[in-house]
Design a protein around this motif. Structure first.
Motif, PDB file in Angstrom:
ATOM      1  N   TRP A 144       0.591  -1.199   0.570  1.00 31.45           N
ATOM      2  CA  TRP A 144      -0.343  -0.365   0.114  1.00 31.45           C
ATOM      3  C   TRP A 144       0.956   1.414  -0.292  1.00 31.45           C
ATOM      4  CZ3 TRP A 144      -4.788   0.609  -1.522  1.00 31.45           C
ATOM      5  CH2 TRP A 144      -5.747   1.503  -1.322  1.00 31.45           C
ATOM      6  N   HIS A 145       0.400   1.842  -0.587  1.00 37.52           N
ATOM      7  CA  HIS A 145       0.960   3.315  -0.929  1.00 37.52           C
ATOM      8  C   HIS A 145       1.912   4.264   0.628  1.00 37.52           C
ATOM      9  CE1 HIS A 145      -2.931   4.991  -0.022  1.00 37.52           C
ATOM     10  NE2 HIS A 145      -2.209   6.267   0.582  1.00 37.52           N
ATOM     11  N   THR A 146       1.248   3.689   1.456  1.00 33.27           N
ATOM     12  CA  THR A 146       1.606   4.021   3.340  1.00 33.27           C
ATOM     13  C   THR A 146       2.737   3.655   3.390  1.00 33.27           C
ATOM     14  OG1 THR A 146      -0.295   3.441   3.935  1.00 33.27           O
ATOM     15  CG2 THR A 146      -0.408   5.833   3.002  1.00 33.27           C
TER      16      THR A 146
ATOM     17  N   ASN B  32      -7.877  -5.027  -9.835  1.00 32.05           N
ATOM     18  CA  ASN B  32      -7.573  -3.499  -9.354  1.00 32.05           C
ATOM     19  C   ASN B  32      -6.376  -2.360  -9.794  1.00 32.05           C
ATOM     20  OD1 ASN B  32      -7.950  -5.243  -6.380  1.00 32.05           O
ATOM     21  ND2 ASN B  32      -8.817  -2.878  -5.959  1.00 32.05           N
TER      22      ASN B  32
ATOM     23  N   TRP C 104      -5.990   0.941  -8.491  1.00 29.27           N
ATOM     24  CA  TRP C 104      -4.861   1.330  -7.719  1.00 29.27           C
ATOM     25  C   TRP C 104      -3.326   1.153  -8.309  1.00 29.27           C
ATOM     26  CZ3 TRP C 104      -5.608  -2.719  -3.230  1.00 29.27           C
ATOM     27  CH2 TRP C 104      -7.035  -2.489  -2.785  1.00 29.27           C
TER      28      TRP C 104
ATOM     29  N   ASN D  22      -3.209   5.176 -10.479  1.00 37.79           N
ATOM     30  CA  ASN D  22      -3.021   6.028  -9.135  1.00 37.79           C
ATOM     31  C   ASN D  22      -1.693   6.212  -8.477  1.00 37.79           C
ATOM     32  OD1 ASN D  22      -5.223   6.782 -10.883  1.00 37.79           O
ATOM     33  ND2 ASN D  22      -6.973   5.737  -9.277  1.00 37.79           N
TER      34      ASN D  22
ATOM     35  N   GLU E 169      -7.430  -1.354   3.217  1.00 38.07           N
ATOM     36  CA  GLU E 169      -6.953  -0.022   2.202  1.00 38.07           C
ATOM     37  C   GLU E 169      -7.777   1.105   3.942  1.00 38.07           C
ATOM     38  OE1 GLU E 169      -9.710   0.762  -1.650  1.00 38.07           O
ATOM     39  OE2 GLU E 169     -10.926  -0.800  -0.279  1.00 38.07           O
TER      40      GLU E 169
ATOM     41  N   LYS F  28      -1.969   3.447  -6.001  1.00 38.26           N
ATOM     42  CA  LYS F  28      -2.224   3.114  -4.200  1.00 38.26           C
ATOM     43  C   LYS F  28      -1.658   2.085  -3.884  1.00 38.26           C
ATOM     44  CE  LYS F  28      -5.761   5.939  -3.584  1.00 38.26           C
ATOM     45  NZ  LYS F  28      -6.250   6.453  -2.094  1.00 38.26           N
TER      46      LYS F  28
END
Length: 178
Positions: free
Chosen positions: A8-10, A86, A89, A92, A67, A94
């Motif tokens: 995940w991007h975070t 996805n 995702w 973008n 998410e 994500k």
């Protein structure tokens, strides 16, 4: 069947080599699946820091957990599934693709390393090749023992004809399936 590792991007893990020093909490269904087995074996062989949280019903539930911040990624999923389920995702940002479980590299994924690139010893590289060798068969179709040969021949013929059917191939292309 090329599989990918993605975060995940975070997530603090930004690239494959980060897995040697940073933990990545990943979702999985159960043992016996690439989602669980590939990361755990890689931890044992290469010292990666996958933390596997298993028990999810399926990929959709793992994606919801990503998410929601419950997990940070997935240790192995078919590239065709990710880009079909996805695609947004990916486009973008994500998720970040970290690596691929494949040999040779998938044509869509040449910018991403093979997991085996982390191996520093030939025996580790060979162990990883053995682990991923099951991907060479993709998604095989099987029947139980004792099926009459006439039925086996009919099933093979129907399958082969489906794989050449223009409508089927157009639908697969529309769905971004390999």
């Amino acid at each position: 069947d090329t599989q990918v590792i993605y975060a995940w991007h975070t997530s603090p893990v930004r690239e494959l080599k980060d897995l040697l020093s940073k933990e990545l909490i990943i979702g999985a269904t159960s043992s016996g699946t690439t989602q669980m087995d590939f990361p755990l074996v890689t931890n044992a062989i290469l010292g990666t820091k996958f933390k596997v949280v298993s028990g999810y019903e399926g990929t959709a539930q793992i994606h919801k957990a990503m998410e929601a911040g419950e997990v940070q990624g997935l240790g192995s999923l078919a590239w065709s599934s990710l880009k079909t389920l996805n695609a947004d995702w990916i486009t973008n940002g994500k998720v970040r693709i970290l690596a691929q479980w494949s040999s040779p590299a998938h044509p869509d994924l040449t910018a991403y390393p093979l997991v085996e690139s982390l191996a520093t010893k030939d025996e580790d590289r060979l162990a990883l090749k053995l682990l991923t060798s099951r991907l060479e068969a993709g998604r095989p179709f099987v029947a139980p023992p004792g099926v009459p040969l006439v039925r086996v021949a009919a099933l093979r013929k129907a399958f082969d004809e489906t794989m050449r059917d223009p409508a089927f191939l157009a639908e697969a292309k529309r769905l971004l399936l390999d």
